[in-house]
Design an enzyme around this catalytic site. Sequence first.
Site, PDB file in Angstrom:
ATOM      1  CE  LYS A 253      -4.188  -1.780   2.848  1.00  0.00           C
ATOM      2  NZ  LYS A 253      -5.374  -1.205   1.767  1.00  0.00           N
ATOM      3  NE  ARG A 327     -11.054  -9.439  -1.851  1.00  0.00           N
ATOM      4  CZ  ARG A 327     -11.657  -9.117  -2.687  1.00  0.00           C
ATOM      5  NH1 ARG A 327     -12.149  -9.142  -3.185  1.00  0.00           N
ATOM      6  NH2 ARG A 327     -11.905  -7.289  -1.882  1.00  0.00           N
TER       7      ARG A 327
END
Length: 478
Positions: A253, A327
């Site tokens: 990120k 997820r």
Amino acid sequence: MMSQNAPAIGIHEMMRFAPPSDAAVPLHAVFAEDLAAWRATLPDTAQHWLTATGFAAQAGQVALVPGADGALAMAVVGMGGPQDRARLRFVLGGAVARLPALTFSLATDLPPDLREAEVLGWLLAAYRFTRFRPVTPQEIARLVAPEGIDAPRLEVMARAEALIRDLINTPASHLGPEELEGAALAVAEPFGAQLRVIRGEDLLTQNFPLIHAVGRAATRAPRLLDMTWGATGPQITLVGKGVCFDTGGLNLKPGASMGLMKKDMGGAAHVLGLAQMIMALNWPVRLRVLIPAVENAVAGNAMRPGDILIARNGLSVEVNNTDAEGRLVLADALSLADEAAPDLLVCMATLTGAARVALGGDLAPFFTDDVGLAAALMQAGGQMHDPVWQMPFHAPYEALIEPGIADLDNAPAGGMGGAITAALFLRRFVAQTPRFVHFDVYGWQASAAAARPKGGLGQGVRALLAAIPDVLDADKQG
């Protein structure tokens, strides 16, 4: 063992009701449409004081009215007009910061649809994150529990919100997978709940390959927390994303996106808060809480873009972005939950930026195929001042999560419908459970609002607390 670095998650004393006291200052909550009639009931001196100070019962406006001896005789909080109350919540709580640190007793009989929510807002407004900067209870205005409310239940909700906020606000330097395990143990022990933990390489031997793959590059070992409580009744399983810090992995990120990643375990915080409420209220259920607790870090053994992983339920997953790790860990936990086919399976996660684009940070989206549960949640969200909104498991988007060389793609190209494709991905790991709901929460208050200081925030948990009994009761009657 609970780590010494685990966050202090005990009861915030200031988030309790004050004991009854003859010295409590009367507090009047005045609606703008009732101001003239209410003013007429006051002594002339009080009416003159309100006129001189410009009190108009605007939402959150406060007037402190002295008595003949100069001491505070009463406090008045403006509740605004109908339009204000349609767009604002916790108006009474928003006034707490403007009141002196005294004990108050509510002298107004609030309407039934507002009474408990507004009083809860007062308790929530008393929250302070005290881990690194202590605040004494004496610095905050207190309220005596008004008659006609379920004070113990409101305190249970306030304590759960304090837990959620404390956990989310705690930086990753003090809250890693081990400390999150300690926090879960601290929630479990007072109620006699059992906590089983699978750590490190044992995740592979016990078939949790995705949790291991996400967490293996971190210096702090990944783990699966499995808490159980209750022996009879419907089975409720709560699954919460516990990514204690998310660098993005090899798909690193940028700094601006990494700044809030201490809150990426917000789903775990939410299910622990909900579990604490369920146990404190002694629901006749069998409760299970599953939290995959990991850090998504960068090292030579980190998972790579293009890797294909085999999940617990046998589905193959192509990792097209290591920053779509939430997820993955949830997939293994949901597979384990689904093996027992609980009566209700709730998943909570700070999962996608797409959900924020769709609904903003204040509105928590949820996905479910269960019509009754969806209706109950929408109704409860309004009643509990805990706004939620249903989004669809849109079947035509299923093709977007199928990469061709594996069963599933963890990060479909294009970026459109990201919250929906993430929810569809999770649903692939729930095959036997008839009632499943997934919440994609933000868990953060970007700027201070009434009863919601800047920082960690619970979303959807009070709506679930109110909706679940109605749904389970409907099952019994059906």
